[in-house]
Design a protein around this motif. Structure first.
Motif, PDB file in Angstrom:
ATOM      1  N   LEU A   1     101.466  94.326   9.399  1.00  0.00           N
ATOM      2  CA  LEU A   1     102.507  94.336  10.445  1.00  0.00           C
ATOM      3  C   LEU A   1     103.749  95.090   9.985  1.00  0.00           C
ATOM      4  O   LEU A   1     104.388  95.804  10.753  1.00  0.00           O
ATOM      5  CB  LEU A   1     102.870  92.897  10.817  1.00  0.00           C
ATOM      6  N   GLY A   2     104.090  94.943   8.724  1.00  0.00           N
ATOM      7  CA  GLY A   2     105.250  95.652   8.191  1.00  0.00           C
ATOM      8  C   GLY A   2     105.052  97.153   8.221  1.00  0.00           C
ATOM      9  O   GLY A   2     105.971  97.928   8.527  1.00  0.00           O
ATOM     10  N   ILE A   3     103.824  97.596   7.903  1.00  0.00           N
ATOM     11  CA  ILE A   3     103.534  99.041   7.909  1.00  0.00           C
ATOM     12  C   ILE A   3     103.655  99.600   9.333  1.00  0.00           C
ATOM     13  O   ILE A   3     104.241 100.671   9.567  1.00  0.00           O
ATOM     14  CB  ILE A   3     102.134  99.305   7.324  1.00  0.00           C
ATOM     15  N   VAL A   4     103.097  98.890  10.326  1.00  0.00           N
ATOM     16  CA  VAL A   4     103.153  99.337  11.725  1.00  0.00           C
ATOM     17  C   VAL A   4     104.610  99.411  12.205  1.00  0.00           C
ATOM     18  O   VAL A   4     105.043 100.377  12.848  1.00  0.00           O
ATOM     19  CB  VAL A   4     102.332  98.405  12.619  1.00  0.00           C
ATOM     20  N   ALA A   5     105.394  98.370  11.897  1.00  0.00           N
ATOM     21  CA  ALA A   5     106.796  98.368  12.317  1.00  0.00           C
ATOM     22  C   ALA A   5     107.566  99.511  11.681  1.00  0.00           C
ATOM     23  O   ALA A   5     108.390 100.169  12.314  1.00  0.00           O
ATOM     24  CB  ALA A   5     107.443  97.025  11.948  1.00  0.00           C
ATOM     25  N   GLY A   6     107.312  99.795  10.421  1.00  0.00           N
ATOM     26  CA  GLY A   6     107.997 100.897   9.743  1.00  0.00           C
ATOM     27  C   GLY A   6     107.666 102.231  10.373  1.00  0.00           C
ATOM     28  O   GLY A   6     108.523 103.113  10.515  1.00  0.00           O
ATOM     29  N   ALA A   7     106.381 102.414  10.774  1.00  0.00           N
ATOM     30  CA  ALA A   7     105.987 103.669  11.423  1.00  0.00           C
ATOM     31  C   ALA A   7     106.727 103.854  12.741  1.00  0.00           C
ATOM     32  O   ALA A   7     107.162 104.955  13.099  1.00  0.00           O
ATOM     33  CB  ALA A   7     104.473 103.687  11.636  1.00  0.00           C
ATOM     34  N   CYS A   8     106.882 102.758  13.523  1.00  0.00           N
ATOM     35  CA  CYS A   8     107.620 102.836  14.802  1.00  0.00           C
ATOM     36  C   CYS A   8     109.073 103.222  14.581  1.00  0.00           C
ATOM     37  O   CYS A   8     109.641 104.036  15.298  1.00  0.00           O
ATOM     38  CB  CYS A   8     107.523 101.497  15.532  1.00  0.00           C
ATOM     39  N   VAL A   9     109.695 102.613  13.589  1.00  0.00           N
ATOM     40  CA  VAL A   9     111.101 102.925  13.298  1.00  0.00           C
ATOM     41  C   VAL A   9     111.270 104.380  12.909  1.00  0.00           C
ATOM     42  O   VAL A   9     112.180 105.078  13.357  1.00  0.00           O
ATOM     43  CB  VAL A   9     111.620 101.995  12.181  1.00  0.00           C
TER      44      VAL A   9
ATOM     45  N   ARG B   1      96.853  85.170   3.397  1.00  0.00           N
ATOM     46  CA  ARG B   1      97.691  85.368   4.582  1.00  0.00           C
ATOM     47  C   ARG B   1      98.708  86.483   4.407  1.00  0.00           C
ATOM     48  O   ARG B   1      99.133  87.098   5.375  1.00  0.00           O
ATOM     49  CB  ARG B   1      98.427  84.063   4.904  1.00  0.00           C
ATOM     50  N   HIS B   2      99.151  86.802   3.215  1.00  0.00           N
ATOM     51  CA  HIS B   2     100.179  87.824   3.022  1.00  0.00           C
ATOM     52  C   HIS B   2      99.673  89.210   3.361  1.00  0.00           C
ATOM     53  O   HIS B   2     100.449  90.134   3.564  1.00  0.00           O
ATOM     54  CB  HIS B   2     100.692  87.771   1.574  1.00  0.00           C
ATOM     55  N   ARG B   3      98.349  89.396   3.453  1.00  0.00           N
ATOM     56  CA  ARG B   3      97.814  90.722   3.792  1.00  0.00           C
ATOM     57  C   ARG B   3      98.159  91.086   5.238  1.00  0.00           C
ATOM     58  O   ARG B   3      98.456  92.233   5.542  1.00  0.00           O
ATOM     59  CB  ARG B   3      96.301  90.711   3.591  1.00  0.00           C
ATOM     60  N   ARG B   4      98.108  90.123   6.151  1.00  0.00           N
ATOM     61  CA  ARG B   4      98.465  90.376   7.546  1.00  0.00           C
ATOM     62  C   ARG B   4      99.926  90.776   7.673  1.00  0.00           C
ATOM     63  O   ARG B   4     100.285  91.657   8.454  1.00  0.00           O
ATOM     64  CB  ARG B   4      98.203  89.116   8.371  1.00  0.00           C
ATOM     65  N   ARG B   5     100.764  90.153   6.918  1.00  0.00           N
ATOM     66  CA  ARG B   5     102.188  90.505   6.957  1.00  0.00           C
ATOM     67  C   ARG B   5     102.407  91.932   6.478  1.00  0.00           C
ATOM     68  O   ARG B   5     103.241  92.661   7.002  1.00  0.00           O
ATOM     69  CB  ARG B   5     102.979  89.526   6.093  1.00  0.00           C
TER      70      ARG B   5
END
Length: 215
Positions: free
Chosen positions: A35-43, A28-32
């Motif tokens: 999501l963290g990578i996508v959020a960082g790109a947006c920021v 399950r930690h792979r999905r997190r």
């Protein structure tokens, strides 16, 4: 029978059949992590956009664009803006010395016509006839008075004379001459104070120029 055969089996053999096998679930930690990578790109993208806006503002590009927009809407750059505030025609209002005024008294108080005529003469007006008002106006004029003149005098001479008697009605008739009539009315006490009348005449003949828009 083999030594490994469980007791009670009687030496029978069993086969494992079927095509299903146990499958391992993804951690399950792979999905997190995704999501963290996508959020960082947006920021990072938002931060970069904000930086570019600040550079434009402090570099002058924003003010330049605003100034260009203001110039497009500047009244002096459009025909509509120029025609919205026409300047008064030169020589439209004559000087008091160019006007002849007849002074008539439409009240029951004696001496008002002569006193008013003398005061107008001091202020530079030429005086014509002085006396009681004609029957059409005698005892029939309310307010401070009536100013009469030819139709051609409506936008010039009558306005000049009106600076001397506040609240007077301005009317025209079919006379062929250029003289004006001042008919003293029932509430008349005196002409407008000379200082105030001079200021009103100055505002009429020399209107203040409207400030131009800053473009």
């Amino acid at each position: 029978m083999s030594m490994l055969t469980p007791p009670g089996m009687g030496g029978k053999r069993y086969r494992i059949t079927g095509d299903r096998y146990p499958r391992m679930r993804r951690p399950r930690h792979r999905r997190r992590i995704i999501l963290g990578i996508v959020a960082g790109a947006c920021v990072l993208g938002l931060a970069g956009w904000g930086t570019m806006q600040l550079i434009d503002v402090f570099g002058g590009k924003g003010s330049t664009a605003q100034a260009a927009q203001d110039r497009r809407h500047c009244p002096e750059n459009s025909t509509a803006g120029r025609s919205a505030a026409p300047q008064p025609a030169a020589g439209k209002f004559p000087a008091p010395a160019a006007l002849t005024v007849n002074v008539y008294n439409a009240t029951a108080r004696a001496g008002l016509a002569k006193h008013t005529a003398d005061e107008l003469k001091k202020r530079g007006f030429k005086i014509g006839k002085v006396g009681n008002a004609p029957a059409a106006y005698d005892k029939k004029v309310g307010g401070t008075g009536i100013l009469l003149g030819p139709k051609a005098a409506a936008d010039g001479p009558l306005k000049v004379l009106a600076t001397q008697l506040a609240g007077a009605q301005q009317q025209t008739d079919d006379r062929k001459t250029a003289d004006l009539d001042l008919i003293v009315g029932g509430t008349f006490t005196q002409l407008t104070a000379q200082q105030d009348a001079a200021k009103a005449l100055d505002r009429l003949t020399h209107p203040a120029q409207q400030p131009a828009a800053k473009c």
